[in-house]
Motif scaffolding. Structure first.
Motif, PDB file in Angstrom:
ATOM      1  N   ALA A   1     -18.720  31.709  45.394  1.00 24.95           N
ATOM      2  CA  ALA A   1     -18.525  33.164  45.427  1.00 24.95           C
ATOM      3  C   ALA A   1     -19.285  33.779  46.591  1.00 24.95           C
ATOM      4  O   ALA A   1     -18.821  34.744  47.191  1.00 24.95           O
ATOM      5  N   LYS A   2     -20.433  33.221  46.937  1.00 24.87           N
ATOM      6  CA  LYS A   2     -21.229  33.756  48.037  1.00 24.87           C
ATOM      7  C   LYS A   2     -20.456  33.666  49.346  1.00 24.87           C
ATOM      8  O   LYS A   2     -20.398  34.624  50.105  1.00 24.87           O
ATOM      9  N   SER A   3     -19.841  32.523  49.613  1.00 27.43           N
ATOM     10  CA  SER A   3     -19.083  32.385  50.858  1.00 27.43           C
ATOM     11  C   SER A   3     -17.847  33.276  50.839  1.00 27.43           C
ATOM     12  O   SER A   3     -17.444  33.811  51.871  1.00 27.43           O
ATOM     13  N   ARG A   4     -17.260  33.459  49.665  1.00 24.87           N
ATOM     14  CA  ARG A   4     -16.102  34.354  49.556  1.00 24.87           C
ATOM     15  C   ARG A   4     -16.526  35.790  49.839  1.00 24.87           C
ATOM     16  O   ARG A   4     -15.830  36.527  50.538  1.00 24.87           O
ATOM     17  N   LEU A   5     -17.691  36.203  49.335  1.00 25.21           N
ATOM     18  CA  LEU A   5     -18.182  37.557  49.599  1.00 25.21           C
ATOM     19  C   LEU A   5     -18.503  37.751  51.074  1.00 25.21           C
ATOM     20  O   LEU A   5     -18.250  38.817  51.636  1.00 25.21           O
ATOM     21  N   LYS A   6     -19.047  36.719  51.706  1.00 19.97           N
ATOM     22  CA  LYS A   6     -19.331  36.801  53.136  1.00 19.97           C
ATOM     23  C   LYS A   6     -18.039  36.979  53.929  1.00 19.97           C
ATOM     24  O   LYS A   6     -17.978  37.783  54.856  1.00 19.97           O
ATOM     25  N   ALA A   7     -17.016  36.244  53.557  1.00 20.60           N
ATOM     26  CA  ALA A   7     -15.724  36.344  54.246  1.00 20.60           C
ATOM     27  C   ALA A   7     -15.120  37.730  54.043  1.00 20.60           C
ATOM     28  O   ALA A   7     -14.616  38.335  54.997  1.00 20.60           O
ATOM     29  N   GLN A   8     -15.180  38.250  52.826  1.00 17.92           N
ATOM     30  CA  GLN A   8     -14.639  39.579  52.558  1.00 17.92           C
ATOM     31  C   GLN A   8     -15.389  40.644  53.344  1.00 17.92           C
ATOM     32  O   GLN A   8     -14.792  41.579  53.870  1.00 17.92           O
ATOM     33  N   SER A   9     -16.689  40.500  53.440  1.00 14.52           N
ATOM     34  CA  SER A   9     -17.501  41.449  54.200  1.00 14.52           C
ATOM     35  C   SER A   9     -17.158  41.391  55.686  1.00 14.52           C
ATOM     36  O   SER A   9     -17.059  42.428  56.349  1.00 14.52           O
ATOM     37  N   ALA A  10     -16.983  40.191  56.202  1.00 15.53           N
ATOM     38  CA  ALA A  10     -16.626  40.039  57.615  1.00 15.53           C
ATOM     39  C   ALA A  10     -15.269  40.669  57.909  1.00 15.53           C
ATOM     40  O   ALA A  10     -15.096  41.354  58.927  1.00 15.53           O
ATOM     41  N   ILE A  11     -14.309  40.468  57.020  1.00  8.41           N
ATOM     42  CA  ILE A  11     -12.978  41.060  57.203  1.00  8.41           C
ATOM     43  C   ILE A  11     -13.062  42.579  57.169  1.00  8.41           C
ATOM     44  O   ILE A  11     -12.461  43.267  58.000  1.00  8.41           O
ATOM     45  N   ALA A  12     -13.834  43.107  56.222  1.00  6.13           N
ATOM     46  CA  ALA A  12     -13.988  44.565  56.124  1.00  6.13           C
ATOM     47  C   ALA A  12     -14.618  45.134  57.397  1.00  6.13           C
ATOM     48  O   ALA A  12     -14.194  46.184  57.893  1.00  6.13           O
ATOM     49  N   ASN A  13     -15.617  44.434  57.931  1.00  6.97           N
ATOM     50  CA  ASN A  13     -16.258  44.899  59.166  1.00  6.97           C
ATOM     51  C   ASN A  13     -15.297  44.854  60.350  1.00  6.97           C
ATOM     52  O   ASN A  13     -15.311  45.748  61.196  1.00  6.97           O
ATOM     53  N   LEU A  14     -14.465  43.825  60.409  1.00  4.93           N
ATOM     54  CA  LEU A  14     -13.479  43.747  61.486  1.00  4.93           C
ATOM     55  C   LEU A  14     -12.457  44.873  61.392  1.00  4.93           C
ATOM     56  O   LEU A  14     -12.093  45.485  62.398  1.00  4.93           O
ATOM     57  N   LEU A  15     -12.004  45.137  60.177  1.00  4.74           N
ATOM     58  CA  LEU A  15     -11.030  46.216  59.996  1.00  4.74           C
ATOM     59  C   LEU A  15     -11.639  47.576  60.313  1.00  4.74           C
ATOM     60  O   LEU A  15     -10.967  48.452  60.862  1.00  4.74           O
ATOM     61  N   LYS A  16     -12.914  47.745  59.964  1.00  4.18           N
ATOM     62  CA  LYS A  16     -13.588  49.009  60.245  1.00  4.18           C
ATOM     63  C   LYS A  16     -13.764  49.210  61.749  1.00  4.18           C
ATOM     64  O   LYS A  16     -13.658  50.314  62.259  1.00  4.18           O
ATOM     65  N   ALA A  17     -14.029  48.115  62.464  1.00  4.07           N
ATOM     66  CA  ALA A  17     -14.253  48.196  63.904  1.00  4.07           C
ATOM     67  C   ALA A  17     -12.953  48.331  64.698  1.00  4.07           C
ATOM     68  O   ALA A  17     -12.975  48.740  65.851  1.00  4.07           O
TER      69      ALA A  17
END
Length: 79
Positions: free
Chosen positions: A44-60
């Motif tokens: 779950a930790k790696s999944r949360l990291k991936a979701q966070s990275a995707i959210a940051n990319l979409l925000k940027a």
């Protein structure tokens, strides 16, 4: 192979063991020498990291504005 740790040691050193698991290590917990459970890092930790990275990319990501829309926005701002 997973490092074996007795159930008593697992109980008394739980915070240290959890820090090591968080760092990527894995353990087999034993009871009187018999393997009982495997303690491994959570996926779950790696999944949360991936979701966070995707959210940051979409925000940027900057929106693309068509030339006509840009002209209209400029004109409406001058009124």
């Amino acid at each position: 192979m997973l490092e074996e740790i007795g159930s008593y040691d697992a109980k008394t050193k739980l915070p240290e063991i959890l820090r090591r698991v968080e760092a990527g290590e894995s353990f087999t917990i034993t009871n009187r020498g018999k393997p009982i459970a495997d303690l491994i890092p959570s996926r779950a930790k790696s999944r949360l990291k991936a979701q966070s990275a995707i959210a940051n990319l979409l925000k940027a990501k900057k929106p693309i504005i068509a030339e006509d829309d840009l002209k209209e926005l400029r004109e409406s701002g001058r009124r």
